[in-house]
Design a protein around this motif. Structure first.
Motif, mmCIF file in Angstrom:
data_model
loop_
_atom_site.group_PDB
_atom_site.id
_atom_site.type_symbol
_atom_site.label_atom_id
_atom_site.label_comp_id
_atom_site.label_asym_id
_atom_site.label_seq_id
_atom_site.Cartn_x
_atom_site.Cartn_y
_atom_site.Cartn_z
ATOM 1 N N VAL A 196 1.623 -8.656 1.035
ATOM 2 C CA VAL A 196 1.071 -7.481 0.348
ATOM 3 C C VAL A 196 0.261 -6.628 1.312
ATOM 4 O O VAL A 196 0.465 -5.409 1.424
ATOM 5 N N LEU A 197 -0.677 -7.244 2.037
ATOM 6 C CA LEU A 197 -1.498 -6.483 2.974
ATOM 7 C C LEU A 197 -0.670 -5.973 4.150
ATOM 8 O O LEU A 197 -0.856 -4.840 4.611
ATOM 9 N N GLY A 198 0.249 -6.800 4.656
ATOM 10 C CA GLY A 198 1.081 -6.370 5.770
ATOM 11 C C GLY A 198 1.991 -5.212 5.402
ATOM 12 O O GLY A 198 2.149 -4.255 6.171
ATOM 13 N N GLY A 199 2.592 -5.286 4.214
ATOM 14 C CA GLY A 199 3.446 -4.194 3.766
ATOM 15 C C GLY A 199 2.663 -2.923 3.527
ATOM 16 O O GLY A 199 3.122 -1.816 3.863
ATOM 17 N N PHE A 200 1.483 -3.034 2.952
ATOM 18 C CA PHE A 200 0.610 -1.879 2.715
ATOM 19 C C PHE A 200 0.230 -1.220 4.034
ATOM 20 O O PHE A 200 0.312 0.002 4.194
ATOM 21 N N GLN A 201 -0.164 -2.027 5.001
ATOM 22 C CA GLN A 201 -0.557 -1.510 6.310
ATOM 23 C C GLN A 201 0.618 -0.825 7.012
ATOM 24 O O GLN A 201 0.484 0.287 7.544
ATOM 25 N N MET A 202 1.777 -1.480 7.008
ATOM 26 C CA MET A 202 2.945 -0.912 7.673
ATOM 27 C C MET A 202 3.381 0.383 7.003
ATOM 28 O O MET A 202 3.750 1.370 7.681
ATOM 29 N N ALA A 203 3.364 0.415 5.669
ATOM 30 C CA ALA A 203 3.784 1.621 4.958
ATOM 31 C C ALA A 203 2.857 2.789 5.257
ATOM 32 O O ALA A 203 3.315 3.930 5.416
ATOM 33 N N LEU A 204 1.562 2.536 5.340
ATOM 34 C CA LEU A 204 0.620 3.598 5.671
ATOM 35 C C LEU A 204 0.920 4.185 7.041
ATOM 36 O O LEU A 204 0.997 5.408 7.213
ATOM 37 N N TYR A 205 1.091 3.302 8.034
ATOM 38 C CA TYR A 205 1.272 3.785 9.403
ATOM 39 C C TYR A 205 2.650 4.416 9.592
ATOM 40 O O TYR A 205 2.774 5.522 10.129
ATOM 41 N N ALA A 206 3.705 3.706 9.174
ATOM 42 C CA ALA A 206 5.049 4.233 9.368
ATOM 43 C C ALA A 206 5.284 5.470 8.521
ATOM 44 O O ALA A 206 5.987 6.401 8.942
ATOM 45 N N GLY A 207 4.713 5.505 7.319
ATOM 46 C CA GLY A 207 4.874 6.665 6.454
ATOM 47 C C GLY A 207 4.233 7.911 7.031
ATOM 48 O O GLY A 207 4.703 9.030 6.816
ATOM 49 N N GLU A 208 3.152 7.730 7.778
ATOM 50 C CA GLU A 208 2.467 8.869 8.388
ATOM 51 C C GLU A 208 3.337 9.517 9.457
ATOM 52 O O GLU A 208 3.141 10.691 9.814
ATOM 53 N N ARG A 209 4.330 8.765 9.935
ATOM 54 C CA ARG A 209 5.238 9.301 10.935
ATOM 55 C C ARG A 209 6.339 10.174 10.317
ATOM 56 O O ARG A 209 7.216 10.657 11.000
ATOM 57 N N GLY A 210 6.312 10.303 8.976
ATOM 58 C CA GLY A 210 7.263 11.202 8.323
ATOM 59 C C GLY A 210 8.363 10.518 7.559
ATOM 60 O O GLY A 210 9.164 11.179 6.894
ATOM 61 N N ASP A 211 8.446 9.179 7.610
ATOM 62 C CA ASP A 211 9.484 8.449 6.881
ATOM 63 C C ASP A 211 9.038 8.285 5.434
ATOM 64 O O ASP A 211 8.007 7.682 5.160
ATOM 65 N N THR A 212 9.791 8.791 4.495
ATOM 66 C CA THR A 212 9.438 8.711 3.080
ATOM 67 C C THR A 212 10.354 7.765 2.322
ATOM 68 O O THR A 212 10.485 7.845 1.115
ATOM 69 N N ALA A 213 11.006 6.857 3.041
ATOM 70 C CA ALA A 213 11.957 5.940 2.393
ATOM 71 C C ALA A 213 11.283 5.066 1.356
ATOM 72 O O ALA A 213 11.884 4.729 0.344
#
Length: 520
Positions: A276-293
């Motif tokens: 849960v925490l790892g997915g939340f962290q990764m989504a925040l960082y990777a999502g900021e790069r423009g990926d909205t998947a």
């Protein structure tokens, strides 16, 4: 990427991506098992030395002379002089040197292996986020382990500096004395705390940065600080959520200790809290790069869930409920367990022989002493009137042991062998120390199920050892190794069913059967 979308991805991860991401979190538990190998080897050497020179026998005989009703746990003086002398005789420079080297080697090995598994886990998370194959990308991402090792050493250096500042404050305060000394100690100690807190927060996103941006140690530090500077509100949300999850976990752990189920919480760490925490962290960082998947996947607008859904269903309308997923998942695991037992007879047989041989070695270590400890006075009530807590704790503990030993086997099978041998020797040594009938009565009812399950877990670890060897030799691709890690998770799900049955028997039936046999 919104904060809410990132959090939804993290919460959904343990269910939707279980078959492809959770294996890497269990691989982390395998790293802990592998890291213990040098210490277990050192412990084996020490036990052998103590047995040869008679100190082990003296300890066993001294323990056999203890009268339980004469012991006061709060008073060490209640120990009989013979036991005190036997314990003191165990300590020697040689023993300390061997164990010290074992601990040092274990720490070094664990840090390296933890770097490998962290690289794999974050790579799998990133792949799950943007729709690639997590198992394949996780294995391929292991090549980044040197960068994560560098980050571990960086954090260790920071904490050494912080600890040095704290020690300096204490020293200056003690030298100054009085009120001035207290003020100096408080100020320097506060500065040390602020330093550690700022650095710890500043490094929050270095792991995702390594994977997403493909940068090194210094590049990941700059990227983490840049993310925080650009997204202060998201960063604050991440800190709040992390603290909230940590507080909830600490509360759950405290309650689990009260009711006697700490291993149940321990199992929840790699299966729920970490993802849960790892997915939340990764989504925040990777999502900021423009990926909205993630937004699309979370809202059910894509068919990407075909990677994760054990039913094979796709689309928002065909998604099964959590209860249906659990039922389908257990069936899938049970079938995988049967297929592994039938399909890998050599690995399972070798594990069973290794376990049986280790039990025999343990028995020969202690049986010649002629000691026979008596069973508990109230055998039927050994787990209390209501044994739900012990039942859950035993089941979770056995499964964690099996998972760690199995996934640790990826390191060429050595950790699996060490785990099987250690557990077998321990069982055999206890068998040699206790009254034979009492031991059989307390172990056999559930042992006829539990021990074969442990042997199969060992066989799974030996199989993964071969997979790891072939992967290093280039005979298997990253996709092949990833598939094997995924199948191992399925087998462990099937073993969970077996351990639940064995633990139910151990908690609720074994004490009563033993009481009937022993007449107590």
């Amino acid at each position: 990427m919104t904060l809410a979308s990132a959090l939804r991805f993290g919460v959904a991860l343990p269910v939707r991506y279980a078959w492809n991401v959770l294996p890497f979190y269990l691989l982390t538990t395998g790293a802990a098992v592998a890291g213990r190998v040098p210490f277990l080897a050192a412990l084996g050497v020490v036990v052998g030395l103590l047995r040869v020179d008679g100190r082990l026998e003296a300890l066993v005989r001294a323990a056999d002379s203890i009268e339980p009703d004469q012991l006061d746990p709060a008073s060490p003086q209640s120990l009989p002089p013979e036991l005190t002398d036997a314990l003191a005789n165990l300590a020697s420079p040689t023993v300390f040197a061997i164990l010290g080297l074992g601990v040092l080697a274990s720490v070094v090995l664990f840090v390296v292996l933890q770097s490998v598994t962290t690289a794999a886990t974050l790579s799998a998370l990133h792949a799950a986020f943007d729709g690639r194959a997590p198992l394949t990308e996780g294995v391929a991402g292991m090549s980044r382990w040197r960068t994560f090792l560098g980050l571990t050493l960086l954090r260790a250096g920071v904490f050494l500096v912080g600890g040095g500042l704290l020690a300096l404050g204490v020293g200056l305060g003690a030298a100054a004395g009085g009120v001035a000394g207290i003020l100096v100690g408080v100020v320097v100690g506060g500065l040390a705390f602020v330093f550690l807190l700022v650095v710890w927060l500043g490094l929050s996103f270095v792991g995702p940065a390594v994977v997403v941006d493909d940068v090194g140690v210094l590049g990941s530090v700059r990227a983490s600080l840049g993310f925080i500077r650009r997204n202060p509100l998201d960063f604050l949300g991440y800190v709040v959520v992390s603290l909230g999850v940590g507080l909830a976990f600490a509360t759950a752990a405290g309650l689990a200790n009260v009711v006697g189920t700490p291993q149940l919480v321990a199992a929840g760490t790699p299966l729920v809290v970490g993802p849960v925490l790892g997915g939340f962290q990764m989504a925040l960082y990777a999502g900021e790069r423009g990926d909205t998947a993630v937004d699309a996947a979370t809202d059910g607008e894509t068919a990407r869930e075909e990677w994760e859904d054990p039913t094979g269903a796709t689309g928002a309308d065909s998604r099964p409920s959590v209860r249906e997923r659990v039922g389908v998942g257990l069936g899938r695991g049970w079938r995988a367990l049967g297929a592994f037992v039938v399909g890998h007879p050599t690995a399972n047989l070798l594990s069973a022989v290794l376990l049986a041989g280790s039990v025999a070695v343990g028995w020969f270590l202690t049986a010649p002493y002629g000691v026979a400890f008596d069973p508990p006075g109230d055998v039927a009530g050994v787990f209390g009137t209501i044994a739900v807590g012990p039942f859950l704790n035993i089941a979770a503990n056995n499964w964690l042991v099996a998972a760690g030993g199995s996934y640790g086997g990826l390191a060429l099978g050595v950790p699996t062998v060490a785990s099987v041998v250690f557990n077998g020797v321990l069982i055999g040594a206890l068998a040699g120390l206790f009254d034979r009938l009492a031991f059989l009565a307390l172990v056999a009812p559930h042992g006829v199920i539990e021990l074969p399950a442990l042997a199969v877990a060992g066989g799974l670890g030996l199989h993964l050892g071969r997979v790891g060897f072939d992967g290093l030799r280039g005979r298997l691709s990253a996709a092949d190794v990833g598939d094997e890690l995924g199948r191992a998770f399925e087998v462990l799900v099937g073993l969970a069913v077996v351990f639940v049955v064995a633990s139910f028997i151990e908690a609720f039936l074994t004490p009563r059967i033993a009481a009937f046999v022993l007449g107590g």
